[in-house]
Design a protein around this motif. Structure first.
Motif, PDB file in Angstrom:
ATOM      1  N   ARG A 121      49.234   1.452 -57.128  1.00  0.00           N
ATOM      2  CA  ARG A 121      48.421   0.189 -57.369  1.00  0.00           C
ATOM      3  C   ARG A 121      46.860   0.424 -56.168  1.00  0.00           C
ATOM      4  NH1 ARG A 121      53.236  -2.975 -56.200  1.00  0.00           N
ATOM      5  NH2 ARG A 121      52.603  -3.289 -54.004  1.00  0.00           N
ATOM      6  N   ARG A 122      47.342   1.283 -55.403  1.00  0.00           N
ATOM      7  CA  ARG A 122      46.155   1.653 -54.159  1.00  0.00           C
ATOM      8  C   ARG A 122      45.253   2.709 -54.688  1.00  0.00           C
ATOM      9  NH1 ARG A 122      47.456  -1.783 -49.947  1.00  0.00           N
ATOM     10  NH2 ARG A 122      49.476  -2.393 -49.825  1.00  0.00           N
ATOM     11  N   ASN A 123      45.528   3.554 -55.632  1.00  0.00           N
ATOM     12  CA  ASN A 123      44.976   4.629 -55.737  1.00  0.00           C
ATOM     13  C   ASN A 123      44.627   5.208 -57.416  1.00  0.00           C
ATOM     14  OD1 ASN A 123      45.190   5.973 -53.138  1.00  0.00           O
ATOM     15  ND2 ASN A 123      46.888   5.490 -53.515  1.00  0.00           N
ATOM     16  N   GLY A 124      43.919   4.083 -58.027  1.00  0.00           N
ATOM     17  CA  GLY A 124      43.286   4.285 -59.299  1.00  0.00           C
ATOM     18  C   GLY A 124      44.281   3.871 -60.455  1.00  0.00           C
ATOM     19  N   GLY A 125      45.481   3.318 -59.798  1.00  0.00           N
ATOM     20  CA  GLY A 125      46.417   2.769 -61.038  1.00  0.00           C
ATOM     21  C   GLY A 125      47.203   3.769 -62.067  1.00  0.00           C
ATOM     22  N   GLY A 126      46.995   5.090 -61.499  1.00  0.00           N
ATOM     23  CA  GLY A 126      47.856   6.078 -62.274  1.00  0.00           C
ATOM     24  C   GLY A 126      49.460   5.938 -61.797  1.00  0.00           C
ATOM     25  N   LEU A 127      50.275   6.874 -62.163  1.00  0.00           N
ATOM     26  CA  LEU A 127      51.635   6.582 -61.907  1.00  0.00           C
ATOM     27  C   LEU A 127      51.710   7.620 -60.661  1.00  0.00           C
ATOM     28  CD1 LEU A 127      53.708   7.615 -65.132  1.00  0.00           C
ATOM     29  CD2 LEU A 127      53.334   5.106 -64.153  1.00  0.00           C
ATOM     30  N   THR A 128      52.698   7.294 -59.898  1.00  0.00           N
ATOM     31  CA  THR A 128      53.083   8.024 -58.701  1.00  0.00           C
ATOM     32  C   THR A 128      53.838   9.113 -59.174  1.00  0.00           C
ATOM     33  OG1 THR A 128      54.966   6.867 -58.316  1.00  0.00           O
ATOM     34  CG2 THR A 128      53.156   6.161 -56.968  1.00  0.00           C
ATOM     35  N   GLN A 129      53.729  10.377 -58.664  1.00  0.00           N
ATOM     36  CA  GLN A 129      54.400  11.416 -59.196  1.00  0.00           C
ATOM     37  C   GLN A 129      55.404  12.257 -57.997  1.00  0.00           C
ATOM     38  OE1 GLN A 129      54.914  12.233 -62.172  1.00  0.00           O
ATOM     39  NE2 GLN A 129      53.141  11.696 -63.368  1.00  0.00           N
ATOM     40  N   GLY A 130      56.404  12.708 -58.019  1.00  0.00           N
ATOM     41  CA  GLY A 130      57.322  12.828 -57.053  1.00  0.00           C
ATOM     42  C   GLY A 130      57.279  14.327 -56.238  1.00  0.00           C
ATOM     43  N   GLY A 131      58.439  14.704 -55.805  1.00  0.00           N
ATOM     44  CA  GLY A 131      58.529  15.751 -54.957  1.00  0.00           C
ATOM     45  C   GLY A 131      58.938  17.117 -55.315  1.00  0.00           C
ATOM     46  N   TYR A 132      59.093  17.311 -56.923  1.00  0.00           N
ATOM     47  CA  TYR A 132      59.146  18.517 -57.670  1.00  0.00           C
ATOM     48  C   TYR A 132      57.901  19.016 -57.775  1.00  0.00           C
ATOM     49  CZ  TYR A 132      63.837  16.730 -59.211  1.00  0.00           C
ATOM     50  OH  TYR A 132      65.137  16.243 -59.094  1.00  0.00           O
ATOM     51  N   SER A 133      57.185  19.437 -56.707  1.00  0.00           N
ATOM     52  CA  SER A 133      56.046  19.635 -56.520  1.00  0.00           C
ATOM     53  C   SER A 133      55.357  20.570 -55.419  1.00  0.00           C
ATOM     54  CB  SER A 133      55.082  18.563 -56.947  1.00  0.00           C
ATOM     55  OG  SER A 133      55.186  17.564 -55.920  1.00  0.00           O
ATOM     56  N   SER A 134      54.464  21.062 -55.241  1.00  0.00           N
ATOM     57  CA  SER A 134      54.026  21.956 -54.090  1.00  0.00           C
ATOM     58  C   SER A 134      53.427  21.310 -52.964  1.00  0.00           C
ATOM     59  CB  SER A 134      52.962  23.145 -54.347  1.00  0.00           C
ATOM     60  OG  SER A 134      51.782  22.726 -55.189  1.00  0.00           O
ATOM     61  N   SER A 135      52.829  19.949 -53.464  1.00  0.00           N
ATOM     62  CA  SER A 135      52.200  19.047 -52.284  1.00  0.00           C
ATOM     63  C   SER A 135      52.369  17.575 -52.873  1.00  0.00           C
ATOM     64  CB  SER A 135      50.698  19.397 -52.044  1.00  0.00           C
ATOM     65  OG  SER A 135      49.828  19.207 -53.356  1.00  0.00           O
ATOM     66  N   ILE A 136      51.940  16.552 -51.692  1.00  0.00           N
ATOM     67  CA  ILE A 136      52.052  15.345 -52.102  1.00  0.00           C
ATOM     68  C   ILE A 136      50.840  14.505 -51.048  1.00  0.00           C
ATOM     69  CG2 ILE A 136      53.977  14.751 -50.755  1.00  0.00           C
ATOM     70  CD1 ILE A 136      54.657  12.601 -52.893  1.00  0.00           C
ATOM     71  N   VAL A 137      50.236  13.596 -51.179  1.00  0.00           N
ATOM     72  CA  VAL A 137      49.471  12.860 -50.230  1.00  0.00           C
ATOM     73  C   VAL A 137      50.292  11.362 -50.198  1.00  0.00           C
ATOM     74  CG1 VAL A 137      47.150  12.014 -49.765  1.00  0.00           C
ATOM     75  CG2 VAL A 137      47.461  14.197 -50.916  1.00  0.00           C
ATOM     76  N   VAL A 138      50.457  11.121 -48.935  1.00  0.00           N
ATOM     77  CA  VAL A 138      51.164   9.711 -48.807  1.00  0.00           C
ATOM     78  C   VAL A 138      50.440   8.999 -47.390  1.00  0.00           C
ATOM     79  CG1 VAL A 138      53.368   8.780 -48.234  1.00  0.00           C
ATOM     80  CG2 VAL A 138      53.410  10.806 -49.583  1.00  0.00           C
ATOM     81  N   ASP A 139      50.425   7.951 -47.837  1.00  0.00           N
ATOM     82  CA  ASP A 139      50.033   6.903 -46.608  1.00  0.00           C
ATOM     83  C   ASP A 139      50.839   7.120 -45.318  1.00  0.00           C
ATOM     84  OD1 ASP A 139      50.015   4.344 -44.671  1.00  0.00           O
ATOM     85  OD2 ASP A 139      48.552   3.805 -46.344  1.00  0.00           O
ATOM     86  N   GLU A 140      50.452   7.222 -44.229  1.00  0.00           N
ATOM     87  CA  GLU A 140      51.048   7.701 -42.791  1.00  0.00           C
ATOM     88  C   GLU A 140      52.141   6.516 -42.912  1.00  0.00           C
ATOM     89  OE1 GLU A 140      49.836   7.403 -39.096  1.00  0.00           O
ATOM     90  OE2 GLU A 140      48.155   6.320 -39.381  1.00  0.00           O
ATOM     91  N   ASN A 141      51.970   5.152 -43.055  1.00  0.00           N
ATOM     92  CA  ASN A 141      52.869   4.478 -42.785  1.00  0.00           C
ATOM     93  C   ASN A 141      54.489   4.617 -43.590  1.00  0.00           C
ATOM     94  OD1 ASN A 141      51.478   2.436 -41.170  1.00  0.00           O
ATOM     95  ND2 ASN A 141      50.214   2.340 -42.786  1.00  0.00           N
ATOM     96  N   TYR A 142      54.211   5.464 -44.668  1.00  0.00           N
ATOM     97  CA  TYR A 142      55.357   5.733 -45.416  1.00  0.00           C
ATOM     98  C   TYR A 142      55.819   7.295 -45.489  1.00  0.00           C
ATOM     99  CZ  TYR A 142      54.416   1.207 -47.022  1.00  0.00           C
ATOM    100  OH  TYR A 142      54.335  -0.176 -47.053  1.00  0.00           O
ATOM    101  N   VAL A 143      55.461   7.945 -44.145  1.00  0.00           N
ATOM    102  CA  VAL A 143      55.778   9.025 -43.701  1.00  0.00           C
ATOM    103  C   VAL A 143      56.741   9.134 -42.665  1.00  0.00           C
ATOM    104  CG1 VAL A 143      54.963  11.491 -43.038  1.00  0.00           C
ATOM    105  CG2 VAL A 143      53.513  10.066 -44.715  1.00  0.00           C
ATOM    106  N   LEU A 144      57.625  10.040 -42.438  1.00  0.00           N
ATOM    107  CA  LEU A 144      58.606   9.905 -41.639  1.00  0.00           C
ATOM    108  C   LEU A 144      58.592  11.389 -40.772  1.00  0.00           C
ATOM    109  CD1 LEU A 144      60.917   8.826 -44.271  1.00  0.00           C
ATOM    110  CD2 LEU A 144      60.679   7.568 -42.017  1.00  0.00           C
ATOM    111  N   GLU A 145      59.088  11.153 -39.601  1.00  0.00           N
ATOM    112  CA  GLU A 145      59.036  12.457 -38.660  1.00  0.00           C
ATOM    113  C   GLU A 145      60.491  13.053 -38.923  1.00  0.00           C
ATOM    114  OE1 GLU A 145      60.220  13.283 -33.999  1.00  0.00           O
ATOM    115  OE2 GLU A 145      59.618  11.314 -34.761  1.00  0.00           O
TER     116      GLU A 145
END
Length: 349
Positions: A121-145
């Motif tokens: 919803r916040r990034n142009g309305g495209g589909l989220t794409q997951g982790g079978y990939s080389s990189s990802i960009v995520v809002d820090e509030n949903y990133v875990l140590e």
């Protein structure tokens, strides 16, 4: 936009093929992560194959992500370049409803945003794409140590299987001396045994396969009950305080409910594709039992789980796979031929 290598499905029957996808440039509150490992979850199979509902393609699955921070936005305060971090099943939620404000983003009343296959919803309305990939960009509030000391590959499945089992055990306030049953000894079940034992519980594993007894004991189980053995099930009656049901196939819950002591609870974690046999309300009433369900966990609770697992040395038992082996791994998951979780080595993309 930046390009990321990935493996994606283009239809329910296409399998997973090499491709490239676009990732957004990190915004002010974003964290860019170079993915190192991504667990394979049975829900990935269901989603890719449109078994739960029609999926939108192309689709890059994967929601058990561990990697290294490569860039951060100017407003990020919780992470730095070089940190080892994780991303689980959620990358956003409304942040305004009661559930979100109370730390239960998984139950967001306006619809949470899954790590793959849903509208971003916040990034142009495209589909989220997951982790079978080389990189990802995520809002820090949903990133875990990911705490130091946790093997990053073995920690990846904790971001789904770990929190899915930890959350109901915390909700039920399981503690030292409690008796916990675990139905099924797969990807969820084997982690449930480890976490319940670390909480101080005595753990009973229910299985349909006598051959799994040794494996259950090796994981720390105190007893094993073969559920098809009527005498063994009768001996287990009224002995347990809580049960986690990790089985995603149709099965009758009533025999398991009878193993609960007064005020016990059975929490459903596995999601069968069809209706289950009805629960006999008399079984619940006679012992004041509860039957409920639970879904993953919120961000704060997931972070709590990771620290708990680091403290107790808990990771998933895994088998590493290369990207070229993903389709084979899916078939083996369906056949139950894995002990106990597959993890993608993202360097093979």
């Amino acid at each position: 936009m930046t390009q990321a290598k990935a493996y994606a499905a283009t239809s329910a029957t296409s399998g997973l093929k090499a491709t490239t996808i676009e990732r957004r440039e990190p915004g002010a509150g974003d964290v860019e992560i170079a993915i190192e490992f991504c667990g394979l979850c049975h829900s990935d199979v269901h989603t890719v194959r449109s078994e739960w509902r029609p999926a939108t393609y192309p689709l890059v699955p994967g929601h058990e992500i561990v990697g290294t921070v490569t860039r951060i936005g100017g407003a990020v305060v919780g992470f730095a370049v070089g940190d080892t971090v994780g991303v689980g099943c959620l990358v956003d939620s409304c942040r305004e409803c009661d559930s979100c404000l109370e730390g239960f983003e998984q139950y967001c009343e306006n619809g949470n945003v899954g790590t793959y296959g849903v509208a971003d919803r916040r990034n142009g309305g495209g589909l989220t794409q997951g982790g079978y990939s080389s990189s990802i960009v995520v809002d820090e509030n949903y990133v875990l140590e990911v705490p130091a000391g946790l093997d990053p590959a073995g920690a990846a499945p904790l971001l789904c299987a770990g929190i899915t089992t930890y959350s109901p055990l915390r909700y039920l306030e399981v503690q030292d001396g409690d008796a916990v049953g675990v139905i099924g000894l797969g990807g969820l079940g084997h982690v449930a045994v480890k976490i319940a034992k670390a909480m101080g519980a005595t753990v009973t594993v229910f299985t349909t396969s006598p051959a799994k007894a040794d494996a259950a004991f090796a994981l720390g189980a105190d007893s094993v009950v073969v559920s098809s053995d009527a005498a063994a099930m009768a001996d287990a009656r009224h002995t347990l305080n809580a049960i986690l049901d990790t089985v995603a196939a149709v099965h009758d819950l009533n025999p398991y409910l009878r193993t609960l002591a007064r005020d016990g609870a059975l929490i459903q974690l596995g999601l069968p594709p069809e209706q289950m046999p009805p629960v006999n309300p008399g079984t619940l009433i006679r012992k004041r039992l509860a039957y409920g369900g639970s879904m993953i966990g919120g961000i704060a609770e997931t972070q709590e789980m990771l620290h708990f697992c680091a403290e107790h040395g808990i990771v998933a038992d895994i088998e590493m796979v290369a990207a070229s082996e993903l389709d084979e791994a899916y078939e083996r998951m369906v056949a139950g031929d894995v002990k106990y979780r597959f993890v993608l080595d993202a360097s093979t993309l």
